[in-house]
Design an enzyme around this catalytic site. Sequence first.
Site, short mmCIF file in Angstrom:
data_model
loop_
_atom_site.label_atom_id
_atom_site.label_comp_id
_atom_site.label_asym_id
_atom_site.label_seq_id
_atom_site.Cartn_x
_atom_site.Cartn_y
_atom_site.Cartn_z
N HIS A 224 0.83 -1.21 0.00
CA HIS A 224 0.00 0.00 0.00
C HIS A 224 0.86 1.25 0.00
O HIS A 224 0.60 2.20 -0.76
CB HIS A 224 -0.92 0.01 1.22
N GLU A 225 1.88 1.27 0.85
CA GLU A 225 2.75 2.46 0.91
C GLU A 225 3.53 2.64 -0.39
O GLU A 225 3.75 3.77 -0.83
CB GLU A 225 3.70 2.36 2.11
N HIS B 55 1.61 4.49 -2.94
CA HIS B 55 1.73 5.96 -2.89
C HIS B 55 2.98 6.44 -3.64
O HIS B 55 2.96 7.49 -4.28
CB HIS B 55 1.79 6.43 -1.44
#
Length: 225
Positions: free
Chosen positions: A95-96, A99
């Site tokens: 998920h990170e 980004h």
Amino acid sequence: MGFIVYFILLLIIPIWAQMRVKGAYKKYSQVHASSGMTGAQVARKILDDNGLYDVRVEETKGMLTDHYDPRSKVVRLSTDNYFGTSVAGAAVAAHEVGHAIQDAENYAFLRFRHALVPVASFGSNASFFLILAGILLGASNFILLGIFAMAAAVLFQLVTLPVEFNASSRAMEQIVSTGVIRNDEERDTRKVLNAAALTYVAGALVALLELVRFILMYIGMNNDD
């Protein structure tokens, strides 16, 4: 009675969301990913597969303190996720990195959110004092200024939603396509990502309810005049 229910909702919604994300994380942090890769390895693999060799992966202290720093170009993973080999750790790491991929691709909502940071920060800090001053002084103009300030902070929260959902979507796509998780692990991974998304939805909902309440207060004060 209505106000009591309203304040109970404001209290319960974020607590419920936090309980969901912590519960899901705790459960799936005990489930080891079949790949045996640590969160740091997962992050590094996805970054490299997307040509983001300049983005570093670092450990950060705390629990669920994972984040991507666009200024330093660093994916920071909490200790358990950095060294752990769980399904939850893989999901958070991916998920990170999502980004980081958004940043590299100049994802519009991410750029808009970054642009809103100073305005939203001011609005979040100033709105309470302006509205409180308006209530104490009976000055609806102060409340109106507070509403505009609060609206900026609420807009930031609303813009955050597509940013976070998109990052989770990218995360699922990446960990499946790179073979980090097997098909039978997709469901568990998605549960972790969905639970995390709930915290942003809850935060936006609470902020929106507060904004509506003060708008109605402002309308009421002007109607009384």
